[in-house]
Design an enzyme around this catalytic site. Structure first.
Site, PDB file in Angstrom:
ATOM      1  N   PHE A 229       0.864  -1.190   0.000  1.00 59.05           N
ATOM      2  CA  PHE A 229       0.000   0.000   0.000  1.00 59.05           C
ATOM      3  C   PHE A 229       0.903   1.243   0.000  1.00 59.05           C
ATOM      4  O   PHE A 229       0.837   2.090   0.890  1.00 59.05           O
ATOM      5  CB  PHE A 229      -0.945   0.005   1.217  1.00 59.05           C
ATOM      6  N   ALA A 279      -0.324  -3.849  -8.377  1.00 61.57           N
ATOM      7  CA  ALA A 279      -1.008  -5.127  -8.149  1.00 61.57           C
ATOM      8  C   ALA A 279      -1.833  -5.037  -6.882  1.00 61.57           C
ATOM      9  O   ALA A 279      -1.681  -4.118  -6.075  1.00 61.57           O
ATOM     10  CB  ALA A 279       0.026  -6.240  -8.007  1.00 61.57           C
ATOM     11  N   ASP A 301       0.288  -0.734   5.292  1.00 59.79           N
ATOM     12  CA  ASP A 301      -0.438   0.499   5.630  1.00 59.79           C
ATOM     13  C   ASP A 301      -1.671   0.614   4.736  1.00 59.79           C
ATOM     14  O   ASP A 301      -1.738   1.475   3.856  1.00 59.79           O
ATOM     15  CB  ASP A 301       0.491   1.709   5.454  1.00 59.79           C
ATOM     16  N   CYS A 341      -6.102   2.159  10.170  1.00 58.92           N
ATOM     17  CA  CYS A 341      -6.602   3.526  10.357  1.00 58.92           C
ATOM     18  C   CYS A 341      -8.119   3.525  10.487  1.00 58.92           C
ATOM     19  O   CYS A 341      -8.767   4.555  10.340  1.00 58.92           O
ATOM     20  CB  CYS A 341      -6.139   4.434   9.218  1.00 58.92           C
TER      21      CYS A 341
END
Ligand code: SAH
Length: 397
Positions: A229, A279, A301, A341
């Site tokens: 990410f 990807a 992340d 998050c």
């Protein structure tokens, strides 16, 4: 003069007295004075005593957004100025920093300004008005910001779905001063980044990870790193700077990866043998596992998996999957740096998810560091929902 009141049901006063800034429709016994959406109203307990003052909105499940518990506070220009000054005063160290010129100046409810986000990127301010409470007062808020901070220009990124829950349409565009360029160059801990403030996620950059990027840099020297990410390569730039051997950046967006490469070049890391893979992280991690490709450090992340309490169960399955895969890809003694998050996934729950992943991966996993959002994204004690980012650094044997 405030002529409208919301009267609470008996027994529903406590969270309001304890300064939680939201009142849901279910806590309200009656509304008096026929307020219009966006009007300032007083909140009374069932014995008709003043408890708080806020802004009324029938379009929202959050019927009242509370602004003050002091009956002498009028919601006028002075009020907004005091609140904005206080938020800015809390960021003094960042405002005078030579190393960093991009950070959050106003963090919504946690700064006593429900629904208002103000991010500074060099000489520019990017704002989000996410509630009717601040939308209604946008002109005065913008005036005060220009007066206190003298930015080159202010650009709005209120193009987010939550506005619809407030009865507002998503909007974006310049609101004051010069129009910023499409890409703004910022400085973060002495690293430079190009930020796409008009098309990027949130207001363009994940400012909340600034302190974590710095903290985890000690795990990078000479290491083989998987940056999953990757977005625009913020962790990658820190890793290269710390002397990582090779960085494999994975993101589903080709555009973001191009920005990541550009950011690496800009920081003088253009001729490294790094990998940029457009990807799906889940799929590529499975492929790496099948090919027995291992890493010293894996960074996970991901975007927010749970947008509400109802999505928590599905989200925890997602977190478990990526962390299980991540652990399997780590060489014995290597490091997993993993984040969530999702506000509705607590640090406790996230730790339990990691426990499940470790058991299934058959690995001996130790927490060696706990991470949170940066100091410019404060957590208000009376509003625990303002705590959303949590991270664990784990040693994986
Ligand atoms: N670590 C970044 C922020 C990550 S934001 C930073 O510090 O700046 C989340 C990123 O995950 C976005 O760039 C998004 O494009 C990407 N993403 C979302 N789902 C994905 C998936 N299934 N596979 C790969 N990338 C994904």
């Amino acid at each position: 003069m405030i002529t409208a009141q919301v009267i609470l049901k008996p027994g529903r006063e406590k969270p309001v007295k304890n300064r939680h800034p939201w009142i849901f429709s279910g806590a309200i016994k009656r509304v008096e004075g026929d307020p219009a959406n966006g009007d300032v109203i007083d909140v009374w307990n069932s014995r008709a005593r003043f408890v708080a003052r806020g802004i009324y909105n029938e379009n929202s499940q959050i019927r009242v957004r509370l602004l003050t518990w002091n009956p002498n506070d009028l919601i006028d220009g002075d009020f907004w100025r005091r609140r904005l000054r206080r938020a800015i005063a809390g960021r003094q160290a960042l405002l005078t920093s030579q190393q960093t010129d991009a950070f959050r100046l106003v963090h919504s409810e946690a700064d006593g300004l429900p629904g208002l986000i103000v991010d500074q990127y060099g000489p520019w301010l990017i704002v989000q008005f996410l509630s009717l409470a601040v939308e209604r007062h946008r002109n005065i808020i913008i005036d005060i910001l220009t007066d206190l901070l003298a930015p080159m220009g202010i650009y709005e990124r209120s193009d987010v779905d939550v506005r619809e829950q407030e009865g507002l349409v998503p909007v974006a565009g310049p609101v004051w001063g010069e129009i910023p360029p499409d890409l703004i160059e910022i400085l973060e801990n002495a690293h430079t980044f190009l930020v796409d403030i008009k098309m990027g996620h949130k207001t363009g950059f994940y400012l909340d990870q600034r302190e974590n990027r710095q903290k985890v840099s000690k795990y990078f020297p000479d290491k083989e790193i998987l940056n999953a990410f990757a977005y625009t390569g913020a962790f990658a730039v820190y890793a290269a700077h710390a002397g990582a051997r090779r960085i494999t950046n994975v993101d589903s967006s080709e555009r973001m990866l191009q920005m990541a490469e550009r950011n690496m070049r800009r920081n003088g890391f253009g001729d490294r043998e790094d990998v940029y893979a457009a990807a799906d992280v889940f799929e590529i991690m499975r492929a790496y596992e099948n090919n027995k490709w291992k890493f010293d450090v894996v960074i996970l992340d991901p975007p927010k998996f749970a947008h509400s309490k109802r999505q928590v169960e599905k989200a925890t399955r997602g977190y478990k999957d990526i962390n299980l895969l991540g652990m399997k890809l780590i060489k014995p003694g290597g490091v997993l740096i993993t984040f969530s998050c999702s506000g509705s996934v607590s640090a406790d729950l996230f730790q339990k998810v990691l426990f499940g992943a470790a058991v299934d991966a058959g690995r001996h996993v130790q927490i060696i560091e706990r991470l949170s959002q940066g100091a410019d994204h404060p957590v208000l004690l009376t509003y625990p929902e303002s705590e959303y980012l949590k991270g664990f650094v784990c040693r994986v044997w």
